[in-house]
Design an enzyme around this catalytic site. Structure first.
Site, PDB file in Angstrom:
ATOM      1  CD  GLU A 210      61.504  58.074  71.782  1.00  0.00           C
ATOM      2  OE1 GLU A 210      61.814  58.456  70.616  1.00  0.00           O
ATOM      3  OE2 GLU A 210      60.409  57.698  72.285  1.00  0.00           O
TER       4      GLU A 210
ATOM      5  CB  THR B   2      59.532  61.475  75.227  1.00  0.00           C
ATOM      6  OG1 THR B   2      59.621  61.403  76.549  1.00  0.00           O
ATOM      7  CG2 THR B   2      60.146  60.171  74.264  1.00  0.00           C
TER       8      THR B   2
ATOM      9  CB  ALA C  84      55.879  60.427  75.559  1.00  0.00           C
TER      10      ALA C  84
ATOM     11  CB  ALA D 108      52.142  66.979  63.924  1.00  0.00           C
TER      12      ALA D 108
ATOM     13  CE1 TYR E 113      51.688  57.204  65.713  1.00  0.00           C
ATOM     14  CE2 TYR E 113      51.762  58.695  63.983  1.00  0.00           C
ATOM     15  CZ  TYR E 113      51.828  58.450  65.309  1.00  0.00           C
ATOM     16  OH  TYR E 113      52.076  59.553  66.393  1.00  0.00           O
TER      17      TYR E 113
ATOM     18  CG  HIS F 145      47.134  58.328  64.573  1.00  0.00           C
ATOM     19  ND1 HIS F 145      46.260  58.828  65.248  1.00  0.00           N
ATOM     20  CD2 HIS F 145      48.156  58.532  65.390  1.00  0.00           C
ATOM     21  CE1 HIS F 145      46.213  59.208  66.172  1.00  0.00           C
ATOM     22  NE2 HIS F 145      47.521  59.129  66.541  1.00  0.00           N
TER      23      HIS F 145
ATOM     24  CD  GLN G  36      59.035  47.352  77.750  1.00  0.00           C
ATOM     25  OE1 GLN G  36      59.809  46.377  78.109  1.00  0.00           O
ATOM     26  NE2 GLN G  36      59.783  47.975  76.726  1.00  0.00           N
TER      27      GLN G  36
HETATM   28  P1  FAD Z   1      49.401  64.046  63.566  1.00  0.00           P
HETATM   29  O1  FAD Z   1      50.542  63.936  62.379  1.00  0.00           O
HETATM   30  O2  FAD Z   1      48.948  65.301  63.572  1.00  0.00           O
HETATM   31  O3  FAD Z   1      48.564  62.940  63.183  1.00  0.00           O
HETATM   32  C1  FAD Z   1      47.285  62.701  64.202  1.00  0.00           C
HETATM   33  C2  FAD Z   1      46.015  62.008  63.557  1.00  0.00           C
HETATM   34  O4  FAD Z   1      45.415  63.484  62.685  1.00  0.00           O
HETATM   35  C3  FAD Z   1      46.096  60.952  62.418  1.00  0.00           C
HETATM   36  O5  FAD Z   1      45.264  60.157  62.538  1.00  0.00           O
HETATM   37  C4  FAD Z   1      46.220  61.969  61.109  1.00  0.00           C
HETATM   38  O6  FAD Z   1      46.067  60.809  59.942  1.00  0.00           O
HETATM   39  C5  FAD Z   1      45.181  62.846  61.649  1.00  0.00           C
HETATM   40  N1  FAD Z   1      45.621  63.953  60.586  1.00  0.00           N
HETATM   41  C6  FAD Z   1      46.858  64.803  60.341  1.00  0.00           C
HETATM   42  N2  FAD Z   1      46.683  65.710  59.745  1.00  0.00           N
HETATM   43  C7  FAD Z   1      45.456  65.916  59.395  1.00  0.00           C
HETATM   44  C8  FAD Z   1      44.867  66.845  58.366  1.00  0.00           C
HETATM   45  N3  FAD Z   1      45.422  67.780  57.889  1.00  0.00           N
HETATM   46  N4  FAD Z   1      43.395  66.608  58.417  1.00  0.00           N
HETATM   47  C9  FAD Z   1      42.822  65.668  58.776  1.00  0.00           C
HETATM   48  N5  FAD Z   1      43.463  64.562  59.713  1.00  0.00           N
HETATM   49  C10 FAD Z   1      44.852  64.912  60.031  1.00  0.00           C
HETATM   50  N6  FAD Z   1      53.576  61.710  72.436  1.00  0.00           N
HETATM   51  C11 FAD Z   1      54.097  62.779  73.500  1.00  0.00           C
HETATM   52  O7  FAD Z   1      53.180  63.183  74.348  1.00  0.00           O
HETATM   53  N7  FAD Z   1      55.343  63.256  73.628  1.00  0.00           N
HETATM   54  C12 FAD Z   1      56.319  62.564  73.037  1.00  0.00           C
HETATM   55  O8  FAD Z   1      57.566  62.762  73.134  1.00  0.00           O
HETATM   56  C13 FAD Z   1      55.907  61.616  71.811  1.00  0.00           C
HETATM   57  N8  FAD Z   1      56.760  61.098  71.007  1.00  0.00           N
HETATM   58  C14 FAD Z   1      56.654  60.353  69.940  1.00  0.00           C
HETATM   59  C15 FAD Z   1      57.552  59.905  69.203  1.00  0.00           C
HETATM   60  C16 FAD Z   1      57.147  58.822  68.167  1.00  0.00           C
HETATM   61  C17 FAD Z   1      58.193  58.521  67.286  1.00  0.00           C
HETATM   62  C18 FAD Z   1      55.942  58.499  67.976  1.00  0.00           C
HETATM   63  C19 FAD Z   1      55.409  57.635  67.075  1.00  0.00           C
HETATM   64  C20 FAD Z   1      54.893  58.958  68.710  1.00  0.00           C
HETATM   65  C21 FAD Z   1      55.275  60.037  69.828  1.00  0.00           C
HETATM   66  N9  FAD Z   1      54.143  60.424  70.435  1.00  0.00           N
HETATM   67  C22 FAD Z   1      54.401  61.355  71.708  1.00  0.00           C
HETATM   68  C23 FAD Z   1      52.791  60.075  70.372  1.00  0.00           C
HETATM   69  C24 FAD Z   1      52.257  60.881  69.586  1.00  0.00           C
HETATM   70  O9  FAD Z   1      52.162  62.140  70.318  1.00  0.00           O
HETATM   71  C25 FAD Z   1      50.634  60.396  69.051  1.00  0.00           C
HETATM   72  O10 FAD Z   1      50.885  59.243  68.548  1.00  0.00           O
HETATM   73  C26 FAD Z   1      49.645  61.453  68.751  1.00  0.00           C
HETATM   74  O11 FAD Z   1      48.306  60.599  68.901  1.00  0.00           O
HETATM   75  C27 FAD Z   1      49.855  61.648  67.264  1.00  0.00           C
HETATM   76  O12 FAD Z   1      50.939  62.584  67.096  1.00  0.00           O
HETATM   77  P2  FAD Z   1      51.320  63.051  65.608  1.00  0.00           P
HETATM   78  O13 FAD Z   1      52.316  63.942  65.724  1.00  0.00           O
HETATM   79  O14 FAD Z   1      51.732  61.500  64.848  1.00  0.00           O
HETATM   80  O15 FAD Z   1      50.058  63.497  65.123  1.00  0.00           O
END
Ligand code: FAD
Length: 290
Positions: free
Chosen positions: A17, A48, A51, A124, A144, A148, A211
């Protein structure tokens, strides 16, 4: 090529990545770094979206560059702070460049308590459904192993993850972790919830103190005593810390492969020299496992 096809065919995948530059002046340097990483022949590379200090502007361009070099690429895309038309514009650009893979993310919630999402996306999973309806993409999501940070409840977080996978995720990539037992326990719990898509283990080589500080702020990851001892002993000696961090990541990866994990995703942090050392440390192991 779609990453879902690669994951179906290959017994082991190793992917990297990178993040886009913060300023356009650094664009060529990031492209140079992508080119060096391409030489190590990863199964795919991800870029990314806003990020790790980079902006979102160049994500599609860099992913297209990697694809043009013959390596499958995946562009990250976040949604919470974007309007629906902004998201659709990016999806359109990806289609135009024939990029078939998107890692669909919510993005971090802005600190402002009165923040209202400007688009149609709360989670997401909303983005994943939208991408699925907008084109023929392979869509991945984040997971996570330690929960999360916002969720506060691992089991509920897994229920939400199941909803996300059911929305159309073909695979998941994990947040970084430094104790492999965290991943093994997560995989077991995820399977018991009926989450059956491939999970790629995200490995972050820690090569300096700054880091490490940022990593802890971002991920809240558990740091095992063995790792803390290493930072304590070598944290003030940059070259020694780098070597120790590479060795730690190498050991983590060997243990993961030994225990049957089939996807290793290295957070390259735009440091090809670090990735080169890790890959060379495990070159025969990769060959044997592929
Ligand atoms: P989600 O899957 O939406 O989850 C977020 C929170 O909402 C969680 O606590 C979950 O339990 C809760 N949730 C989900 N669905 C529901 C529902 N239906 N009802 C109630 N609660 C719910 N960030 C960037 O800005 N750019 C990047 O390129 C980037 N790349 C990443 C790559 C990886 C592999 C990882 C692990 C993280 C990355 N991130 C990036 C960080 C990420 O955007 C954050 O961690 C963000 O806070 C959560 O994103 P998510 O897509 O996991 O969210």
């Amino acid at each position: 090529m779609k990453i879902s096809e690669i994951l179906q065919t290959n017994k082991l995948t190793v992917s990297f990545e990178i993040f886009p530059p913060k300023q356009d002046s650094a664009y060529d340097a990031v492209i140079g770094c992508a080119d060096e990483l391409v030489r190590f022949d990863p199964d795919f590379m991800s870029v990314t979206y806003g990020a790790g200090g980079g902006t979102s502007a160049n994500t599609v361009k860099i992913a297209a560059h990697i694809k043009d070099r013959g390596i499958t690429s995946i562009a990250h895309l976040t949604c919470l702070s974007s309007t629906t038309s902004e998201v659709h514009r990016i999806i359109g650009e990806l289609k135009d460049r024939n990029i078939e893979n998107i890692l669909a993310l919510r993005g971090d919630r802005p600190k402002d308590p009165d923040f209202v999402p400007p688009g149609d996306y709360r989670y997401a999973s909303d983005l994943i459904r939208d991408i699925r309806e907008s084109g023929n993409f392979c869509v991945g999501g984040a997971c996570y192993p330690e929960g999360h940070p916002e969720s506060g409840h691992k089991d509920r977080d897994l229920d939400n993850l199941k909803l996300k996978v059911d929305a159309g995720c073909s695979f998941l990539t994990t947040q970084m972790f430094f104790d492999n037992n965290m991943l093994y326990s997560f995989l077991y719990r995820a399977q018991s919830k009926g989450i059956n898509v491939p999970v790629l283990a995200g490995i972050m080589p820690i090569t300096n103190g700054a880091q490490l500080k940022r990593t802890i702020e971002l991920s809240n990851a558990y740091l095992p005593p063995k790792f803390l001892a290493l930072v304590d002993r070598f944290g003030d000696s940059p070259e020694a810390m780098k070597q120790a961090g590479i060795a730690y990541a190498t050991e983590q990866i060997i243990d993961l492969i030994t225990n049957g994990v089939r996807g290793i995703h290295i957070y390259a942090m735009n440091k090809p020299d670090v990735v080169q050392k890790i890959v060379s440390n495990i070159s025969d192991i990769i060959k044997a496992a592929k």
